[in-house]
Write an enzyme that holds these catalytic residues in place. Structure first.
Site, PDB file in Angstrom:
ATOM      1  N   CYS A 291      -9.515  31.869 -10.699  1.00  0.00           N
ATOM      2  CA  CYS A 291      -9.007  33.194 -10.359  1.00  0.00           C
ATOM      3  C   CYS A 291      -8.211  33.783 -11.520  1.00  0.00           C
ATOM      4  O   CYS A 291      -7.438  34.730 -11.341  1.00  0.00           O
ATOM      5  CB  CYS A 291      -8.157  33.145  -9.092  1.00  0.00           C
TER       6      CYS A 291
ATOM      7  N   ALA B 298      -3.093  17.734  -7.845  1.00  0.00           N
ATOM      8  CA  ALA B 298      -4.537  17.476  -7.795  1.00  0.00           C
ATOM      9  C   ALA B 298      -5.031  16.727  -9.027  1.00  0.00           C
ATOM     10  O   ALA B 298      -5.962  15.920  -8.929  1.00  0.00           O
ATOM     11  CB  ALA B 298      -5.304  18.787  -7.631  1.00  0.00           C
TER      12      ALA B 298
END
Length: 399
Positions: free
Chosen positions: A339, A279
């Protein structure tokens, strides 16, 4: 049962319902402890505090199961705990969702145990030696309370190695399909039980995906779903938000293949462009090529698994947020997530603020959210609030 006394002053945390006893809290044992066995925790004067299980070789030596002196840690105990957890989920999981977290470790007073429900099947993850010793009772209780079609164990997290446990993936009960279809907010998703990531699906974003699709995406929008995994945010945007186009990016071919299947399942495959790759590199290339989006979601895996890498992780998050903001149309929406429990809400805000300063894009924050209600965090354990999401909107003009 083994008796464990803890040092003077350390009992305050236990009386405040913190479920861990650290190795350096321990004053003495009634005998040499066996790793994984049940024990009684007492204060330095001998007064009862709690019952739990012990691993004397672990930094977290004891994990508490009950604060009640008269409660036996037998099969009935696990049936009671699991029944309570199931009743709670019945009250908070919407009827249009057939996948949810049934047991969330300490939050359900069963430390070291994760159980996810996928349309009749259970996936179990055990992270501690003490819960491993109790596994047979757990499985019996799950069968009695839930009556599942099958139970599959995916205890493949690295933290098991700290407890001296091997990584395990195996069937525990019934016939287990490789994949199962669940619904989430009324949307169909293929979940890879055997061979997939984690327990098969990330259930903790259910409410955030719905919020994004309902309030941040409008008909005709172009959406970027970075680190898309099985396409959760993007498919919600296409089905509920009626986005015109979704660009979904992930480095895993298995995840992308399942995301494509999920898009087809919901009749929105024609709206998707799937991009395989890192990404960081993909977003950099897209930004340099002048790509623009109405809404962007950046939901990467945990970058900061320890305090020692927080600064490095912050740089990684900032680079992604910079790329995203530079591709955001005026008046567009961006959702950024972490997270990593070491990246606290203030730290995540600080990173996004820094990226907004550097790109000279003014943002207003509409929501800061956490993991879904079937993944509650424990107030006494700040680390259990691991997932944070910031929902922000840019101003409708360019500087």
């Amino acid at each position: 049962m083994l008796q464990v006394s803890i040092k003077r002053g350390r009992e305050k945390r236990i009386k405040g319902f913190h479920p861990w006893v650290y190795k350096n809290d321990i004053l003495s044992f009634s005998r040499r402890p066996k790793p994984g066995e049940l024990c009684v925790v007492r204060d330095y004067k001998g007064a009862f505090l709690a019952k739990g299980y012990i691993n004397p070789d672990s930094y977290i030596a004891i994990r508490i199961l009950t604060y009640r002196k008269d409660e036996k840690l037998d099969l009935k105990f696990f049936i009671k705990r699991i029944s309570e957890a199931l009743e709670y989920r019945k009250g908070i999981v919407p009827s249009d969702s057939t996948g949810f977290r049934l047991i969330h470790s300490e939050a359900d007073y069963l430390p070291g145990l994760i159980v996810d429900y996928y349309n009749g099947y259970l996936v179990v993850q055990i992270t501690t030696l003490g819960m491993e010793v109790l596994k047979d009772k757990v499985v019996q209780a799950l069968i009695e309370v839930v009556k599942p079609k099958g139970i599959y164990e995916k205890s493949t997290v690295q933290v098991r190695e700290l407890e001296g446990l091997p990584l395990v993936e195996q069937s525990l009960y019934g016939e287990i399909p490789e994949k199962v279809v669940i619904t989430e907010n009324g949307i169909k998703f293929n979940v890879q039980i055997i061979g997939g990531q984690k327990t098969g699906y990330f259930l903790d974003q259910r409410e955030n995906k719905l919020l994004f699709a309902k309030e941040f995406v409008k008909e005709g929008d172009r959406v970027l779903d970075a680190f898309c995994h099985l396409g959760g945010f993007g498919i919600h945007a296409a089905v509920i938000g009626k986005a015109k186009e979704v660009v979904a990016v992930d480095s895993s071919q298995l995840a992308l293949d399942l995301a494509k299947e999920n898009a087809k399942l919901n009749g929105v495959a024609d709206k998707f462009q799937f991009v395989k790759g890192d990404a960081f590199k993909v977003l950099k290339r897209m930004q340099q090529e002048g790509e623009k989006f109405d809404s962007i979601v950046i939901d990467p895996p945990a970058f900061a698994k320890s305090k020692t890498v927080v600064e490095q992780a912050k740089r990684g998050y900032k680079e992604l947020f910079l790329r995203g903001l530079k591709m955001l149309k005026p008046g567009g929406n961006i959702v950024v997530c972490s997270c990593s429990h070491h990246i606290t809400p203030p730290i995540l805000e600080e990173i996004l603020l820094s990226a907004a300063y550097d790109t000279r894009i003014p943002l207003k924050v509409l929501y800061t959210t956490y993991q879904a209600k079937d993944h509650p965090f424990v107030l006494q354990i700040p680390e259990s609030r691991y997932l944070k999401c910031i929902f922000a909107k840019s101003f409708p003009w360019e500087v």
